[in-house]
Design an enzyme around this catalytic site. Structure first.
Site, mmCIF file in Angstrom:
data_model
loop_
_atom_site.group_PDB
_atom_site.id
_atom_site.type_symbol
_atom_site.label_atom_id
_atom_site.label_comp_id
_atom_site.label_asym_id
_atom_site.label_seq_id
_atom_site.Cartn_x
_atom_site.Cartn_y
_atom_site.Cartn_z
ATOM 1 N N ILE A 12 7.531 -27.898 -36.810
ATOM 2 C CA ILE A 12 8.204 -29.134 -37.231
ATOM 3 C C ILE A 12 8.525 -29.941 -35.970
ATOM 4 O O ILE A 12 9.113 -29.405 -35.024
ATOM 5 C CB ILE A 12 9.487 -28.825 -38.055
ATOM 6 C CG1 ILE A 12 10.181 -30.125 -38.493
ATOM 7 C CG2 ILE A 12 10.481 -27.946 -37.295
ATOM 8 C CD1 ILE A 12 11.304 -29.918 -39.527
ATOM 9 N N PRO A 13 8.098 -31.207 -35.910
ATOM 10 C CA PRO A 13 8.426 -32.018 -34.738
ATOM 11 C C PRO A 13 9.945 -32.215 -34.609
ATOM 12 O O PRO A 13 10.633 -32.443 -35.610
ATOM 13 C CB PRO A 13 7.723 -33.352 -35.020
ATOM 14 C CG PRO A 13 6.642 -33.022 -35.993
ATOM 15 C CD PRO A 13 7.206 -31.915 -36.839
ATOM 16 N N ALA A 14 10.436 -32.099 -33.389
ATOM 17 C CA ALA A 14 11.886 -32.115 -33.169
ATOM 18 C C ALA A 14 12.520 -33.451 -33.561
ATOM 19 O O ALA A 14 13.666 -33.491 -33.992
ATOM 20 C CB ALA A 14 12.175 -31.813 -31.701
ATOM 21 N N GLY A 16 12.340 -36.911 -35.910
ATOM 22 C CA GLY A 16 11.723 -37.573 -37.060
ATOM 23 C C GLY A 16 12.403 -38.905 -37.318
ATOM 24 O O GLY A 16 13.501 -39.163 -36.812
ATOM 25 N N LEU A 17 11.753 -39.725 -38.117
ATOM 26 C CA LEU A 17 12.360 -41.003 -38.505
ATOM 27 C C LEU A 17 13.111 -40.810 -39.819
ATOM 28 O O LEU A 17 12.536 -40.361 -40.807
ATOM 29 C CB LEU A 17 11.277 -42.075 -38.702
ATOM 30 C CG LEU A 17 11.834 -43.455 -39.097
ATOM 31 C CD1 LEU A 17 12.464 -44.151 -37.878
ATOM 32 C CD2 LEU A 17 10.760 -44.349 -39.709
ATOM 33 N N GLY A 18 14.400 -41.154 -39.835
ATOM 34 C CA GLY A 18 15.176 -41.130 -41.069
ATOM 35 C C GLY A 18 14.888 -42.380 -41.881
ATOM 36 O O GLY A 18 14.672 -43.454 -41.319
ATOM 37 N N ASP A 43 11.273 -38.403 -42.524
ATOM 38 C CA ASP A 43 12.190 -37.760 -43.468
ATOM 39 C C ASP A 43 12.473 -38.708 -44.636
ATOM 40 O O ASP A 43 12.949 -39.818 -44.439
ATOM 41 C CB ASP A 43 13.507 -37.410 -42.769
ATOM 42 C CG ASP A 43 14.428 -36.666 -43.717
ATOM 43 O OD1 ASP A 43 14.246 -35.440 -43.878
ATOM 44 O OD2 ASP A 43 15.312 -37.309 -44.340
ATOM 45 N N TYR A 48 16.467 -42.080 -52.136
ATOM 46 C CA TYR A 48 16.543 -43.243 -51.243
ATOM 47 C C TYR A 48 15.884 -44.473 -51.891
ATOM 48 O O TYR A 48 16.070 -45.597 -51.429
ATOM 49 C CB TYR A 48 15.907 -42.965 -49.869
ATOM 50 C CG TYR A 48 16.510 -41.805 -49.111
ATOM 51 C CD1 TYR A 48 17.771 -41.298 -49.443
ATOM 52 C CD2 TYR A 48 15.827 -41.205 -48.049
ATOM 53 C CE1 TYR A 48 18.315 -40.219 -48.746
ATOM 54 C CE2 TYR A 48 16.373 -40.131 -47.348
ATOM 55 C CZ TYR A 48 17.606 -39.642 -47.706
ATOM 56 O OH TYR A 48 18.144 -38.580 -47.021
ATOM 57 N N LYS A 77 12.985 -34.700 -50.691
ATOM 58 C CA LYS A 77 14.102 -33.914 -51.249
ATOM 59 C C LYS A 77 14.214 -34.100 -52.758
ATOM 60 O O LYS A 77 14.046 -35.218 -53.269
ATOM 61 C CB LYS A 77 15.422 -34.330 -50.590
ATOM 62 C CG LYS A 77 15.329 -34.398 -49.072
ATOM 63 C CD LYS A 77 16.647 -34.674 -48.388
ATOM 64 C CE LYS A 77 16.423 -34.992 -46.925
ATOM 65 N NZ LYS A 77 16.092 -36.415 -46.679
ATOM 66 N N HIS A 110 18.254 -31.305 -52.232
ATOM 67 C CA HIS A 110 19.041 -32.306 -51.499
ATOM 68 C C HIS A 110 20.520 -31.932 -51.377
ATOM 69 O O HIS A 110 21.124 -32.116 -50.319
ATOM 70 C CB HIS A 110 18.889 -33.664 -52.206
ATOM 71 C CG HIS A 110 19.097 -34.838 -51.312
ATOM 72 N ND1 HIS A 110 18.447 -36.030 -51.474
ATOM 73 C CD2 HIS A 110 19.899 -35.021 -50.236
ATOM 74 C CE1 HIS A 110 18.829 -36.882 -50.537
ATOM 75 N NE2 HIS A 110 19.715 -36.282 -49.783
#
Ligand code: A2P
Length: 319
Positions: A12-14, A16-18, A43, A48, A77, A110
């Site tokens: 998993i890349p450390a 991420g874009l929220g 993410d 959302y 989620k 979630h």
């Protein structure tokens, strides 16, 4: 891009874009920009309300960079109204269709909170379902099935306490790979970090910048903005960096993954560049002393009158 290894050996890349609170009309361009800048982890979540546009941004970003789907790590989620066993698969399929993806890299429960099926956001206590009626184990079995059906590579949870994680671990075939929780210097959750390290579960830090763009209804009047903290600002100045960059780097340096949200191209780049920073042991120690155990997202929205959920039974605080 630095990656962390999940307990199923996937990376998993450390950073991420929220995408929580990323507005329609902006979020697609933000996701595309992020991929162009070098982000490889996005993410998302059904609640959302922007997964279609996020999906368009993903497609455009992959196209403009020539990256393959397998180079991207996409998380989504399961919302609180889809925990019943018959609802998990349809919710996942809707997310996949909206995102335009054939599989997710990570699918999370979630919240450890259940709503009635037709309820997006409860307006009264009657619209909740107690967790004992639809236990996490029922939902988790379907999450596991999504892995064996090839729809998701890894599964995990969000907003889970140590107690709920322990219950889940002892009742599952597949151990959760990730717990995504609120983490920043005012809410360091050191006990949780130690526990997850000991269990080979990765923590993802949400609201790492204090989520100042969240709706008024989710904000306390006296909340302290972490982006304005003096200690962080001094450290930032020393590195000729921004406070946001120090906050992001702090999260990565303590071994978590982190998902700052931005819809602004300049800040998307700035947040990515935080990976070039290196905080000293002394600076990490100074930041370590800022803990207030203060949540920006305290869960009180789910603890309205008549709800079976309370702040005590959501968080099971042990720290
Ligand atoms: P914007 O989207 O306009 O950049 P969190 O990740 O904790 O939820 O915080 C998101 C909030 O922080 C948003 O208001 C976002 O605004 C803002 N933000 C993101 N990156 C930065 C940055 N580098 N400096 C200042 N604010 C930022």
């Amino acid at each position: 891009m630095k990656t962390l290894k999940l307990n199923n050996q996937k990376n998993i890349p450390a950073l991420g874009l929220g995408t929580w609170k990323a507005e329609p009309g902006e979020v697609g361009a933000a996701v595309k920009k992020a991929i162009e800048v070098g982000y490889r982890h996005i993410d998302c979540a059904a609640i959302y309300g922007n997964e279609k546009e996020v999906g368009e941004g993903i497609q455009e970003g992959l196209k403009s960079t020539g990256c393959g789907r397998e180079e991207l790590f996409a998380t989504s989620k399961l919302w609180n109204n889809a925990h019943r066993k018959e609802n998990v698969r349809p919710a996942l399929e809707k997310t996949l269709a909206d995102l335009g993806l054939e599989y997710l890299d990570l699918y999370l429960i979630h919240w450890p909170i259940v709503f009635k099926d037709e309820v997006q956001f409860p307006e009264s206590g009657k619209e909740y379902v107690p967790l004992k009626d639809v236990p996490v184990s029922e939902t988790w079995e379907q999450m596991e099935k999504a892995v064996s059906d090839g729809l998701v590579k890894s599964i995990g949870v969000s907003n889970f306490s140590q107690k709920k994680l322990k219950d889940l671990i002892s009742n599952s075939q597949i151990k959760p790979a990730v717990n995504q929780i609120e983490l920043h210097p005012f809410l360091q959750q050191k006990g949780m970090l130690e526990f997850c390290n000991s269990q080979d579960i990765i923590l993802t830090a949400y609201s790492p910048l204090g989520s100042k763009d969240r709706p008024e209804s989710l904000r306390a009047k006296d909340e302290k903005p972490i982006l304005e903290n003096k200690v962080i600002a001094e450290i930032a100045q020393h590195h000729k960096a921004s406070t946001a960059q120090v906050l992001i780097r702090w999260a990565v340096q303590r071994g978590t993954t982190v998902i700052p949200k931005s819809s602004n191209p300049k800040r998307i780049q700035e947040n990515f560049d935080s990976l070039n920073l290196e905080l000293t042991a002394e600076e990490m120690k100074k930041i370590g002393e800022l803990d207030l155990h203060a949540r920006y997202i305290d869960g009180s929205i789910f603890a309205s009158e008549g709800s079976p959920y309370t702040l005590e039974n959501i968080w099971d605080e042990t720290e």
